[in-house]
Enzyme design. Structure first.
Site, short mmCIF file in Angstrom:
data_model
loop_
_atom_site.label_atom_id
_atom_site.label_comp_id
_atom_site.label_asym_id
_atom_site.label_seq_id
_atom_site.Cartn_x
_atom_site.Cartn_y
_atom_site.Cartn_z
N HIS A 1 0.82 -1.22 0.00
CA HIS A 1 0.00 0.00 0.00
C HIS A 1 0.85 1.27 0.00
O HIS A 1 1.91 1.34 0.62
CB HIS A 1 -0.95 0.02 1.20
CG HIS A 1 -0.26 -0.06 2.53
ND1 HIS A 1 0.26 1.03 3.15
CD2 HIS A 1 -0.01 -1.11 3.35
CE1 HIS A 1 0.79 0.68 4.30
NE2 HIS A 1 0.65 -0.62 4.45
N ASN A 2 0.40 2.27 -0.76
CA ASN A 2 1.01 3.60 -0.82
C ASN A 2 2.41 3.63 -1.43
O ASN A 2 3.13 4.62 -1.29
CB ASN A 2 1.04 4.26 0.56
CG ASN A 2 -0.35 4.58 1.08
OD1 ASN A 2 -0.96 3.77 1.78
ND2 ASN A 2 -0.86 5.75 0.72
#
Length: 353
Positions: free
Chosen positions: A241-242
């Protein structure tokens, strides 16, 4: 399919020597080529094979003789080989446009561009947008509010979760998962067990990206996980994620990016390597196989090992490490000699007494 040699030459913009009417039916390596196939020589070690190859034509570089065979001379024979492969590639003749199969499940407010093909048993959820000329193979799932660009190719068993954005000319191979939840947990204050953090962000994949089979790209906790244009991901790559991956990067199989890590542009990561979370890797860097980056890295770095260090330094460490068994053996011999000298010294001192 077959293509006349003269047409291949025109496609490459090269210089033809020999019969341009030869029908070429395929591409092969110089040692394995058969009649009516075209091959290439880009490495001097294979020049001797020109005399024995069964190929009907050879792509060569300047100053290379075809030994009587038909040739196409170009500045870069390997690039010529790649461009000829495109002519014969299966994807170049992926089949007739079949439209939308009757078994496809379409949600509400779906927008489908011109020339789109959606093959059997795919599911297209509400408010999805699909650009012109995109091909979706059987058993694909596209979640609500996702957007797929033009000229895409999505193979079977791909899952694209909700609110994901995919650009133009993107290829996604079988079994890839785009937009699955990020691996986010925090200790529950009441019992210290892992408590799931909602993953409400998205994934954005820009133009001309290719994603390998069974690769996973997690949605952001907030904001977006971003794969920039031109990047290529091999099979079995994990993007957490991210993460932000820059333009024209290449990540080989079984490599991984931990959460909120960032790659600059044109970074190459070899197989079974990774980057620790919240770190940045500078533009034009290379991470060699089975290595792990554990601190921020400046541009133009070449790194290997665990933890990753400059590649030349790591090679010196490996070379020194291989000498350890011999050094231990030598050390034991020296210990033995020291003991023998001590015994002789004691005997000498005793004689003096």
């Amino acid at each position: 399919m077959s293509i006349k040699l003269k047409d291949i030459c025109k496609h490459l913009g090269g210089d033809l020597s020999g019969d341009g009417e030869i029908e070429i039916t395929g591409v092969s390596g110089i040692k394995d080529a058969e009649p009516n196939q075209i091959t290439f020589v880009a490495n001097a070690k294979y020049l001797s094979a020109i005399a024995t190859t069964q190929a009907s034509a050879i792509i060569i570089g300047k100053g290379v003789s075809g030994n009587g065979k038909a040739t196409i001379c170009v500045d870069n024979p390997y690039w010529g080989f790649v461009k000829v492969l495109e002519l014969f590639a299966w994807d170049a003749d992926i089949g007739p446009k079949t439209g939308i199969h009757e078994s496809v499940v379409l949600g509400e407010n779906v927008s489908i561009g011109e020339g789109v093909t959606i093959e059997p048993f795919s599911v297209i959820s509400d408010n999805v947008e699909i650009g012109d000329e995109t091909i979706i193979k059987p058993h694909v799932y596209i979640g609500p509010d996702s957007k797929i660009g033009k000229n895409g190719l999505i193979y079977s068993q791909v899952s694209i979760r909700e609110n994901v954005t995919i650009g133009d000319n993107v290829i996604i191979h079988c079994g890839a998962v785009i937009g699955s939840d990020g691996f986010g947990f925090t200790p529950d204050p009441s019992n210290n067990s892992p408590y799931k953090i909602p993953q409400i962000g998205t994934v954005v994949i820009e133009d001309n990206v290719e994603i390998g089979a069974n690769t996973t790209i997690d949605r952001a906790t907030i904001a977006e996980t971003l794969i920039k244009s031109g990047t290529k991901l091999d099979n079995l790559v994990q993007i957490a994620h991210n993460v932000i991956i820059g333009e024209d990067c290449c990540l080989a199989a079984q490599s991984g990016m931990a959460g909120s890590s960032t790659l600059g542009d044109r970074v190459n990561i070899a197989g079974q390597s990774g980057v620790v979370g919240h770190l940045s890797v500078g533009d034009n860097s290379v991470l060699y196989a089975k290595s792990a980056i554990t601190k921020d890295t400046p541009p133009n770095s070449q790194l290997s090992g665990f933890p990753a260090r400059p590649h030349k330094q790591e090679l010196r460490v490996q070379a020194a490490t291989r000498k350890i068994p011999d050094l231990i053996h030598e050390f034991k011999n020296l210990q033995k000699k020291v003991v023998e000298l001590e015994e002789k010294l004691k005997a000498f001192e005793h004689t003096d007494d």
